[in-house]
Enzyme design. Structure first.
Site, PDB file in Angstrom:
ATOM      1  N   ASP A 142      40.067  38.265  34.177  1.00  0.00           N
ATOM      2  CA  ASP A 142      40.747  39.199  33.277  1.00  0.00           C
ATOM      3  C   ASP A 142      39.838  40.397  33.026  1.00  0.00           C
ATOM      4  OD1 ASP A 142      42.705  40.135  31.407  1.00  0.00           O
ATOM      5  OD2 ASP A 142      41.345  39.499  29.810  1.00  0.00           O
TER       6      ASP A 142
ATOM      7  N   ASP B 292      39.995  44.470  35.101  1.00  0.00           N
ATOM      8  CA  ASP B 292      40.163  45.741  34.391  1.00  0.00           C
ATOM      9  C   ASP B 292      39.063  46.728  34.788  1.00  0.00           C
ATOM     10  OD1 ASP B 292      42.444  45.002  33.022  1.00  0.00           O
ATOM     11  OD2 ASP B 292      41.697  45.653  31.073  1.00  0.00           O
TER      12      ASP B 292
HETATM   13  C1  IPM Z   1      46.419  40.591  32.122  1.00  0.00           C
HETATM   14  C2  IPM Z   1      46.670  40.747  30.648  1.00  0.00           C
HETATM   15  C3  IPM Z   1      47.088  39.385  30.092  1.00  0.00           C
HETATM   16  C4  IPM Z   1      45.925  38.421  30.337  1.00  0.00           C
HETATM   17  C5  IPM Z   1      47.502  39.419  28.610  1.00  0.00           C
HETATM   18  C6  IPM Z   1      48.611  40.404  28.361  1.00  0.00           C
HETATM   19  C7  IPM Z   1      47.872  38.050  28.118  1.00  0.00           C
HETATM   20  O1  IPM Z   1      45.551  41.267  30.001  1.00  0.00           O
HETATM   21  O2  IPM Z   1      47.370  40.217  32.850  1.00  0.00           O
HETATM   22  O3  IPM Z   1      45.297  40.854  32.565  1.00  0.00           O
HETATM   23  O4  IPM Z   1      44.985  38.368  29.531  1.00  0.00           O
HETATM   24  O5  IPM Z   1      45.993  37.711  31.332  1.00  0.00           O
HETATM   25 MN    MN Z   2      43.897  41.800  31.352  1.00  0.00          MN
END
Ligand code: IPM
Ligand code: MN
Length: 363
Positions: free
Chosen positions: A251, A255
């Site tokens: 996660d 990003d």
């Molecule tokens: C992602 C998002 C989700 C996650 C959230 C919205 C639950 O941040 O798809 O990366 O944490 O997996």
């Molecule tokens: Mn995420």
């Protein structure tokens, strides 16, 4: 094999509906080239479903997904629902439930770099010059996101909260196989991320990934601690090809991978189970602050559709046509607000215009 292919469309909240509308324009245009007859059905999900039905994942939506061949997802969540307990919020109550329900353990997040958007990347030119094309493979149905026990206890100064990071050998093996198989089709190189100097789950992760690597002797496997990995990604992203990680580390690092390309608005993602049933969604969030203004970037949603076409419909050429159209529109200087830098040749366009331009550029 049936020649009917059903797609469940779940636009969700925030910018979800407006970017989904653009993806559907593209689908409408290309569906005649696809070998199967495409049917789409819209379902409510997320905060809007809470407002309408008191449930972020209504039964009808879940049944609709069960009866489809693939899911195209927008985004869910927003400040309007942040007061709710975690399990009732759009994120946990719909998206995480869908991932678990369909056992979508393999999440694939490509972070490729459009050269003509390099100015948007926070990285220095001398780093970007080497280019990069990274795929993040994230385990999606295990780890601390779903581990029990979790919760909160007591009140006042004694109050505490807890989550459980748990991984089984089987969970690590199956995601490792996905990564190694993909590596065979790419640069035969995997960097597996963990925190094996501290966490038990990471020690097991490293052991299992190393075991699996023995079945793929042509693939070069490297292990890296998460703290070092985020640093290396800033310093020299070109060293990475496939990054393999647990749910939480994936996660975070996906990003970061997205941001160094310049915009999270450009990146799609796909999540699969054993039967390759897939849910496709943009990597970025619901961006409630810009929702409804016709300024959001629809490229990630359109690329998520392209991934659906490539992986679920197995129509690689058509997916490529969509990617080429996006490249062409960007080459011509069209930019949604998030991509606009005011340099010469750039023309700012709305969400709707961007969708139409891409649709018209498909040949
Ligand atoms: C992602 C998002 C989700 C996650 C959230 C919205 C639950 O941040 O798809 O990366 O944490 O997996
Ligand atoms: Mn995420």
């Amino acid at each position: 094999m049936s020649d009917i292919f059903k797609i469940a469309i779940l636009p969700g909240d925030g910018i979800g509906p407006e970017v989904m509308k653009q993806a559907l324009k593209i689908l409408e245009k290309i569906k005649k080239y696809i070998n199967k007859k495409i049917f789409i059905d819209n379902y409510v999900v997320g905060g809007i479903a809470i407002n309408k039905y008191g449930n972020p994942l209504p039964k009808k939506t879940l049944y609709g997904c069960e009866n489809s061949n693939a899911i195209l997802f927008g985004s869910v969540g927003g400040p309007e629902w942040d007061y709710l307990p975690l399990n009732k919020r759009p994120e946990k109550g719909s998206l995480l439930k869908l991932r678990k329900h369909f056992n979508l353990f393999a999440n694939i997040r490509p972070a490729f770099f459009y050269k003509n958007l390099s100015i948007l990347s926070p990285l220095k030119e001398k780093i970007l010059n080497k280019g990069f094309d990274i795929i993040c493979i994230r385990e999606l149905t295990g780890g601390i996101y779903f581990g029990v026990p979790n919760g909160r206890k007591k009140k006042g100064i004694d109050e505490y909260a807890f989550d459980t990071e748990i991984y089984s050998r089987l969970e690590i093996e199956r995601i490792a196989h996905i990564a190694f198989n993909l590596a065979l089709k790419r640069k035969k190189k995997i960097c597996s991320i963990d925190k094996a100097n501290v966490l038990n789950t990471s020690i097991l992760w490293r052991e299992v990934v190393t075991d699996i690597s023995k079945q793929y002797t042509s693939v070069k496997l490297e292990h890296m601690y998460i703290d070092n990995a985020v640093m290396q990604l800033m310093k020299n992203p070109s060293q990475f090809d496939i990054i393999l990680c647990s749910n939480l580390f994936g996660d975070i690092i996906s990003d970061q991978c997205a941001m160094i390309t310049g915009s999270v608005g450009n990146l799609p993602s796909a999540s699969f189970n054993h039967d390759y049933f897939g849910l496709y969604e943009p990597s970025g969030g619901s961006a409630p602050n810009i929702a409804g203004k016709n300024i959001a970037n629809p490229i990630a949603q359109i690329l998520s559709l392209a991934m659906l076409i490539e992986y679920s419909l197995k129509e690689r050429n058509i997916a490529q046509k969509i990617k080429n159209a996006i490249q062409k529109v960007l080459d011509l200087g069209y930019r949604t607000k998030d991509l606009f830098t005011n340099s010469k040749n750039e023309k700012i366009v709305t969400t709707d215009d961007m969708g139409t331009l891409i649709m018209q550029s498909i040949i």
